[in-house]
Write an enzyme that holds these catalytic residues in place. Structure first.
Site, mmCIF file in Angstrom:
data_model
loop_
_atom_site.group_PDB
_atom_site.id
_atom_site.type_symbol
_atom_site.label_atom_id
_atom_site.label_comp_id
_atom_site.label_asym_id
_atom_site.label_seq_id
_atom_site.Cartn_x
_atom_site.Cartn_y
_atom_site.Cartn_z
ATOM 1 N N ALA A 1 0.833 -1.213 0.000
ATOM 2 C CA ALA A 1 0.000 0.000 0.000
ATOM 3 C C ALA A 1 0.864 1.258 0.000
ATOM 4 C CB ALA A 1 -0.945 -0.005 1.203
ATOM 5 N N ASP B 1 -6.065 -1.480 6.606
ATOM 6 C CA ASP B 1 -5.898 -2.298 7.805
ATOM 7 C C ASP B 1 -4.567 -3.037 7.755
ATOM 8 O OD1 ASP B 1 -7.340 -3.993 5.599
ATOM 9 O OD2 ASP B 1 -6.354 -5.442 6.916
ATOM 10 N N GLY C 1 -5.859 -6.116 1.627
ATOM 11 C CA GLY C 1 -6.090 -5.105 2.658
ATOM 12 C C GLY C 1 -5.066 -3.996 2.540
ATOM 13 N N GLU C 2 -4.746 -3.389 3.693
ATOM 14 C CA GLU C 2 -3.736 -2.314 3.764
ATOM 15 C C GLU C 2 -4.222 -0.995 3.168
ATOM 16 O OE1 GLU C 2 0.009 -3.322 1.976
ATOM 17 O OE2 GLU C 2 0.292 -5.134 3.181
ATOM 18 N N GLY C 3 -5.406 -0.995 2.551
ATOM 19 C CA GLY C 3 -5.850 0.148 1.766
ATOM 20 C C GLY C 3 -5.556 -0.019 0.284
#
Lengths: 350, 350
Positions: A97, A176, A319-321
Site C-alpha cells: 500500500a 488495515d 487489505g492495507e488500503g
C-alpha cells in the site's frame, strides 16, 4: 461515534450533485456513455459540495494496525509476530500500500492501535499516539475490548479523521494491517447482517482445510456469544467482536461523514467497521465510496448493506488500503472528465 | 497484416514472465493477494521482456476515425455529420478521451482514415496523412472497402504502430471515433465468431425501439452477405464489414505484436478489429490486454475469443480509447507494485 441521531449526520450537497448530473448529461458524449465514471463524478460533486469539483488534491491514507487474540486459535496462516514486522514495512515504505500511495501522491499515516508489541526506543511516537492496548480478547470466548477501550478506540479514529480534515485533506482512505483481522471482520458482518459464518468466513491470508474449518467454528462461536451479550447494538458489537483497530476505523469513517469529508473504503476489514459505523450513525455511508470488491466472502454483503457498488473487482485480498488506492485514479478520472470534457453544445455548430 | 504464419508473430518473453511470477510470489504479501494486478504485472514483464519492467513511460493513444455508409440506414442516434465535429474536439482537446489522456500523460494521435468530409485549409496535415477514402460502402448491401482500400488501411495501421514504436512508445492504446461504428463492429464479431446478430447487436450511442430493430436487420443482412462472399477470411471480412478505420486498427494491433510492443485494447470497435487481426496472425493477442468491458453485447464474446479478461467493468460505452485510458493506471500500479514492494525475506527476521 454516538447513538443514532438523524440530525447528526449531514447529507451530501444535493444541489451540487444535481448540477453535476445536469452537466454530465450535457457533455459531448452519448447519454450514459461514461457509465460508472459518470455516477462517480456526480457523487464526488455531492460530497465536495460544488457542481464541478477538482480531482482529489490531498488524499490521506490511514493504516490502522492491531493484533487479535483469536489468532491463538489457529485462524491465520501467519503468526501474530508478523504484524509488527509489516508495520515496520509501512514505516519503511516497502509495504504494497505504501508503494501505491507513493506512486499516487497519497499521504500515508500508520497507527498502532493494538499491535501486540512494544516498539524499540527511537520509534516515531506518532505510531503509538492512539494505542489502546496490546491485542484483543479472543472473541470466541471473550469480548475483544472493554467498553472503555471501545470508547477510546472510537475516539482515536475520530481524532484521525479530524486531523486529516483540519490539515486540508479532501479525501480519506482507510487501510488495515493485522494478522487474523479477517476473523473479527467476518464475525462483525455476520452479527450485523445476521449472516451465516459458514458462508461468510473466508480464507484471509490463505487458510484452508482444517484451519478454515476452525476459523468458521471460531466465527460461529463469537457471533453467537456476542449477539447473546450485546444484541444488535453496533457499538457494543464493535467492542465485542472487532478490536481496537476496527473500532478506530469505524470512528474514523463516522467522523469523516460528520465532517462532510468523503472516504474511499478498502476491503472486508474496513468495510465491516464502516458497516458498524453506518448502523450507529445512519446516513454516514452517503459519504463513502467502495474502492474494490475483495475476494473475502463477507465483503459483498457488507457492501450491499451499505448500498455501495465497488469500482474494481480484481480478486485482490491484501487489505492495507490497497484496493482503495488502486481505485483512486478512477475517481480522479471521473472528476477530470466532468470538469474538462467539452459540452455538446460547444461541439455542435450553433 | 499477412496471412496466418505461426513463425510471424513473436511470443512474449516467457523467461521474463517466469521471473516476474517468481518475484511476485516472494513479495511481502500473502500468495495471490494482489489478484489480477499480480497477473497484469507478470504479463507486463513478458511483453516488456524484462523481469521487473518499469511502469509505462511513453504511452501513445491512436484514435482512428471513420464514417460508415450504413449510417444512411438509420442505425445510429447521431447523424454522420457529428464525426468530423468530434474529430475537431479531439484536435482541440475537449473530447473525453483527450481529457483523460492529458490527465495521464498519454500522447494522443488522431487519424482520419475515412471521415466523410474535406477539412478546411490549415488543418494539420497529419490528420489525413493516412486517409483511405470518405466513408464506406453500406455493409448490408456492399463491401465496406475494395480489396485495395483494405490493403491501404491495414498498411496505414501498421505504419502508425511503427511510428510509435520507433519513437520509443512502450505501450499503445487504440481508440475509435465514428458515428455508426458499432454496427460494423457487431457485424465483424458475428461473422468471425458465428454469433447471433439479434443478441450481439447493441445500442451503440443509444438507439432503441425501431432503430435498434433496424440495426439488427442491417447486421444480419451484412453478416449473411459477407460470409457468402468472403467465408471466414479475416482480412476479407475486415474489408467486407469493417471499414478503413477498423482495418487500420487491425493493422496497428497486428504490427504492434510483431514489433513486440504491448497494446491496451478499448471497447467493442477496437476489439472487433483486434479479433480479425488475431485470426489473421494468431498469437498476436498475447501482446494485448483488455482495458475494460463495454456495455456493448458483442464486446464480451470478442474478449473471450481473444482470451482476454478486462480490467474494468464500469458500464462505459463511449469508445475513443476511454476504457483503455481508464484502465491505464492499473497497469502502472501493477508494474510499480512488482518493482517496489518489499520481499517477504527482507521483512521477516533473518
Amino acid at each position: 461515534m454516538r447513538a443514532p441521531d438523524a440530525t447528526d449526520v449531514p447529507a451530501p450537497d444535493a444541489a451540487a450533485a444535481a448540477a453535476a448530473r445536469e452537466r454530465l448529461a450535457s457533455l459531448a458524449t452519448p447519454p450514459g456513455a461514461l457509465g460508472r465514471l459518470g455516477e462517480l463524478a456526480v457523487w464526488w460533486a455531492g460530497v465536495r459540495g460544488v457542481p464541478v469539483p477538482p480531482a482529489p488534491r490531498r488524499v490521506d491514507l490511514h493504516v490502522v494496525a492491531g493484533d487479535h487474540g483469536v489468532v491463538a486459535r489457529g485462524v491465520s496462516a501467519f503468526p501474530a509476530a508478523v504484524t509488527p514486522l509489516m508495520v515496520r514495512a509501512f514505516l519503511d515504505g516497502g509495504a504494497a500500500a505504501t508503494v501505491l500511495a507513493r506512486q499516487l501522491g497519497v499521504h500515508v499515516h500508520t497507527h498502532d492501535l493494538a499491535v501486540d508489541t512494544d516498539w524499540p526506543p527511537g520509534t516515531d511516537p506518532a505510531l503509538t499516539a492512539h494505542k489502546v492496548r496490546r491485542g484483543s480478547g479472543s472473541i470466541d470466548t471473550d469480548d475483544a475490548l472493554t467498553p472503555e477501550e471501545t470508547d477510546a478506540a472510537l475516539a482515536a479514529g475520530a481524532a484521525l479523521a479530524d486531523a486529516s480534515v483540519d490539515a486540508g485533506a479532501d479525501l480519506l482512505l482507510v487501510g488495515d494491517m493485522g494478522i487474523g483481522n479477517t476473523t473479527p471482520a467476518a464475525a462483525l458482518v455476520c452479527a450485523l447482517l445476521d449472516g451465516d459464518p459458514a458462508v461468510l468466513t473466508g480464507r484471509g491470508t490463505g487458510v484452508d482445510g482444517d484451519a478454515l474449518a476452525r476459523k468458521r467454528e471460531v466465527v460461529t462461536a463469537a457471533v453467537t456469544r456476542a449477539r447473546d451479550a450485546h444484541g444488535d447494538d453496533p457499538r457494543r458489537l464493535l467492542g465485542g467482536l472487532g478490536g481496537a483497530d476496527l473500532a478506530a476505523m469505524a470512528g474514523l469513517c463516522a467522523r469523516a461523514a460528520r465532517r462532510r469529508t468523503p472516504v474511499l473504503l478498502d476491503g472486508v476489514v474496513v468495510t465491516a467497521a464502516a458497516l458498524a459505523a453506518e448502523r450507529a450513525a445512519p446516513g454516514s455511508a452517503a459519504w463513502w465510496a467502495a474502492g474494490h470488491r475483495s475476494a473475502e466472502p463477507a465483503h459483498s454483503p457488507a457492501l450491499v448493506a451499505l448500498g455501495l457498488d465497488p469500482l474494481l473487482d480484481l480478486g485482490m485480498r491484501l487489505g492495507e488500503g490497497s484496493g482503495a488506492l488502486a481505485a483512486l485514479p478512477l475517481l480522479s478520472s471521473a472528476a477530470t472528465l466532468l470538469a474538462e470534457t467539452a459540452l455538446l453544445a460547444d461541439v455542435l455548430p450553433g
